[in-house]
Write a protein that holds these residues in place. Sequence first.
Motif, PDB file in Angstrom:
ATOM      1  N   TRP A 292      -8.155   0.805  -3.892  1.00  0.00           N
ATOM      2  CA  TRP A 292      -8.279   1.400  -5.219  1.00  0.00           C
ATOM      3  C   TRP A 292      -7.238   0.761  -6.112  1.00  0.00           C
ATOM      4  CZ3 TRP A 292      -4.677   3.716  -8.333  1.00  0.00           C
ATOM      5  CH2 TRP A 292      -5.171   4.307  -9.513  1.00  0.00           C
TER       6      TRP A 292
ATOM      7  N   GLY B 198      -3.447   0.074  -5.045  1.00  0.00           N
ATOM      8  CA  GLY B 198      -2.727  -0.942  -5.813  1.00  0.00           C
ATOM      9  C   GLY B 198      -3.122  -2.325  -5.344  1.00  0.00           C
TER      10      GLY B 198
ATOM     11  N   PHE C 178       7.367 -12.151   0.741  1.00  0.00           N
ATOM     12  CA  PHE C 178       6.519 -12.488  -0.393  1.00  0.00           C
ATOM     13  C   PHE C 178       5.058 -12.259   0.025  1.00  0.00           C
ATOM     14  CE2 PHE C 178      10.133 -15.488  -1.399  1.00  0.00           C
ATOM     15  CZ  PHE C 178      10.550 -14.801  -2.529  1.00  0.00           C
ATOM     16  N   PRO C 179       4.180 -12.052  -0.965  1.00  0.00           N
ATOM     17  CA  PRO C 179       2.766 -11.821  -0.634  1.00  0.00           C
ATOM     18  C   PRO C 179       2.148 -12.904   0.264  1.00  0.00           C
ATOM     19  CG  PRO C 179       3.166 -11.267  -2.926  1.00  0.00           C
ATOM     20  CD  PRO C 179       4.440 -11.866  -2.419  1.00  0.00           C
TER      21      PRO C 179
ATOM     22  N   ILE D  63       8.932  -3.412   2.453  1.00  0.00           N
ATOM     23  CA  ILE D  63       8.508  -4.804   2.707  1.00  0.00           C
ATOM     24  C   ILE D  63       9.604  -5.795   2.339  1.00  0.00           C
ATOM     25  CG2 ILE D  63       6.764  -6.562   2.213  1.00  0.00           C
ATOM     26  CD1 ILE D  63       4.937  -4.312   1.209  1.00  0.00           C
TER      27      ILE D  63
ATOM     28  N   SER E 186       4.736   1.722   0.639  1.00  0.00           N
ATOM     29  CA  SER E 186       5.255   0.356   0.813  1.00  0.00           C
ATOM     30  C   SER E 186       5.846  -0.205  -0.479  1.00  0.00           C
ATOM     31  CB  SER E 186       4.163  -0.580   1.349  1.00  0.00           C
ATOM     32  OG  SER E 186       3.295  -0.952   0.311  1.00  0.00           O
ATOM     33  N   ALA E 187       5.786   0.580  -1.571  1.00  0.00           N
ATOM     34  CA  ALA E 187       6.447   0.114  -2.805  1.00  0.00           C
ATOM     35  C   ALA E 187       7.960   0.171  -2.594  1.00  0.00           C
ATOM     36  CB  ALA E 187       6.046   0.992  -3.977  1.00  0.00           C
TER      37      ALA E 187
ATOM     38  N   GLY F  91      -2.008  -5.221  -6.922  1.00  0.00           N
ATOM     39  CA  GLY F  91      -1.148  -6.211  -7.568  1.00  0.00           C
ATOM     40  C   GLY F  91      -0.904  -7.357  -6.598  1.00  0.00           C
TER      41      GLY F  91
ATOM     42  N   VAL G  25      -0.520   9.027  -9.052  1.00  0.00           N
ATOM     43  CA  VAL G  25      -1.897   8.906  -8.538  1.00  0.00           C
ATOM     44  C   VAL G  25      -2.162   9.740  -7.285  1.00  0.00           C
ATOM     45  CG1 VAL G  25      -2.157   6.596  -9.543  1.00  0.00           C
ATOM     46  CG2 VAL G  25      -1.618   6.802  -7.134  1.00  0.00           C
TER      47      VAL G  25
ATOM     48  N   MET H 204       1.327  -7.783  -4.315  1.00  0.00           N
ATOM     49  CA  MET H 204       1.577  -7.386  -2.928  1.00  0.00           C
ATOM     50  C   MET H 204       0.419  -6.581  -2.342  1.00  0.00           C
ATOM     51  SD  MET H 204       3.324  -7.634  -0.319  1.00  0.00           S
ATOM     52  CE  MET H 204       4.951  -8.294  -0.641  1.00  0.00           C
TER      53      MET H 204
ATOM     54  N   ALA I 267       4.804   5.754 -10.387  1.00  0.00           N
ATOM     55  CA  ALA I 267       3.388   5.358 -10.419  1.00  0.00           C
ATOM     56  C   ALA I 267       2.672   5.938  -9.196  1.00  0.00           C
ATOM     57  CB  ALA I 267       3.274   3.832 -10.435  1.00  0.00           C
TER      58      ALA I 267
ATOM     59  N   CYS J 161       0.864   0.829  -2.641  1.00  0.00           N
ATOM     60  CA  CYS J 161       1.631  -0.357  -3.066  1.00  0.00           C
ATOM     61  C   CYS J 161       1.545  -0.507  -4.583  1.00  0.00           C
ATOM     62  CB  CYS J 161       1.142  -1.613  -2.351  1.00  0.00           C
ATOM     63  SG  CYS J 161       2.307  -2.978  -2.580  1.00  0.00           S
ATOM     64  N   LEU J 162       1.958   0.570  -5.263  1.00  0.00           N
ATOM     65  CA  LEU J 162       2.014   0.532  -6.725  1.00  0.00           C
ATOM     66  C   LEU J 162       3.405   0.077  -7.139  1.00  0.00           C
ATOM     67  CD1 LEU J 162       0.169   3.905  -7.333  1.00  0.00           C
ATOM     68  CD2 LEU J 162      -0.799   1.627  -7.151  1.00  0.00           C
ATOM     69  N   SER J 163       3.603  -0.087  -8.445  1.00  0.00           N
ATOM     70  CA  SER J 163       4.876  -0.640  -8.933  1.00  0.00           C
ATOM     71  C   SER J 163       6.093   0.119  -8.424  1.00  0.00           C
ATOM     72  CB  SER J 163       4.932  -0.598 -10.455  1.00  0.00           C
ATOM     73  OG  SER J 163       3.850  -1.258 -10.983  1.00  0.00           O
TER      74      SER J 163
END
Length: 295
Positions: free
Chosen positions: A36, A14, A128-129, A125, A98-99, A16, A80, A18, A76, A70-72
Amino acid sequence: MNATGDKRPVGVLGLGNMGSALADRLLDQGHKVTVWNRSAAKHEAARSAGATVAGSVAEAARSVDVLITCLSDHQATLSVVQNDEVAEALRGKLLVQSATVTANEACELNAWAGANEIAYLDGAILAFPEAVRRGESIFLYSGPRKDFDDNRDVFAAFDAEPLFVNEGVGRAPILHKAVLSGSLGAMLAFFHGAAMCRAAGLPIELYASALLADLGDNLSLFTPMLASRRYDENIEATMEVWAAGHDMIVSTSEALGVDSALPHLLKRYFEQAIAAGYGEQEFPALSEILWSDSK
Ligand SMILES: NC(=O)c1ccc[n+]([C@@H]2O[C@H](COP(=O)([O-])OP(=O)(O)OC[C@H]3O[C@@H](n4cnc5c(N)ncnc54)[C@H](OP(=O)(O)O)[C@@H]3O)[C@@H](O)[C@H]2O)c1
């Protein structure tokens, strides 16, 4: 570190907001990072930052010791990782979720991992990123202590003192939600007070700095009371006194034309707490109304 003294190769699923921050921070800290992402649009930025882009989740899993998802969300993630090829590639390795997930979802992923001889840790987490990129984030880990200790060098990339909650899978996600409940609830109250100031033409900056000092005092006083569940020692003000003061928040808010649903909610809790016999105890006794093991 691995057996040769190098930092462990880490995978991130992921890319995104994050996930890309996690990958950037790991690269910055000297890890070999394989990423990935479902859509190829985000691959180029990761490649430019120094990551290896895997052609599949299984390929990413094969090339790392630790795989961070770290997908949504949970669904999700399951869509995968939950297949034989990925299970085979991850056998004997560590999977870190970590999602943002619930405790039950964490347990479901842990059960799948356990059935496939994959070690599993929650890694919730609280940042913020951009804070992750600076290494100033808070991650909350739960699961087997040994897996946490053995991979501390990876977790230290995000936080010099990584925070282990306990060995119960799903406990970090619960603590994560508790912190968010405290923080989001406090923000709603913050916005309510700001609306009162705005309605009265008072400076928001002055309000914010006075609130910060007041909150700090209250947290210091109330945290040990909540931990010990003793509200009858070191009393600064009784519940009766707090409730009387709060009645004036309700009337002032209404007089200013500010939405008063929030102070009315707290008023109801004060009334319940006093009716339950906590009138002469400190304010945090109100937490017993929210949850009590005697119920
Ligand atoms: N952003 C924050 O400040 C923050 C803070 C703390 C925790 N978190 C948590 O971190 C997780 C990711 O958040 P984010 O902000 O990075 O979200 P985001 O920017 O929306 O990224 C979502 C990622 O999930 C992937 N994805 C979504 N559905 C998928 C599916 N069915 N199959 C495969 N990949 C899928 C997306 O891939 P595509 O690129 O292909 O769409 C993308 O990589 C969330 O659980 C969030 O709650 C975020």
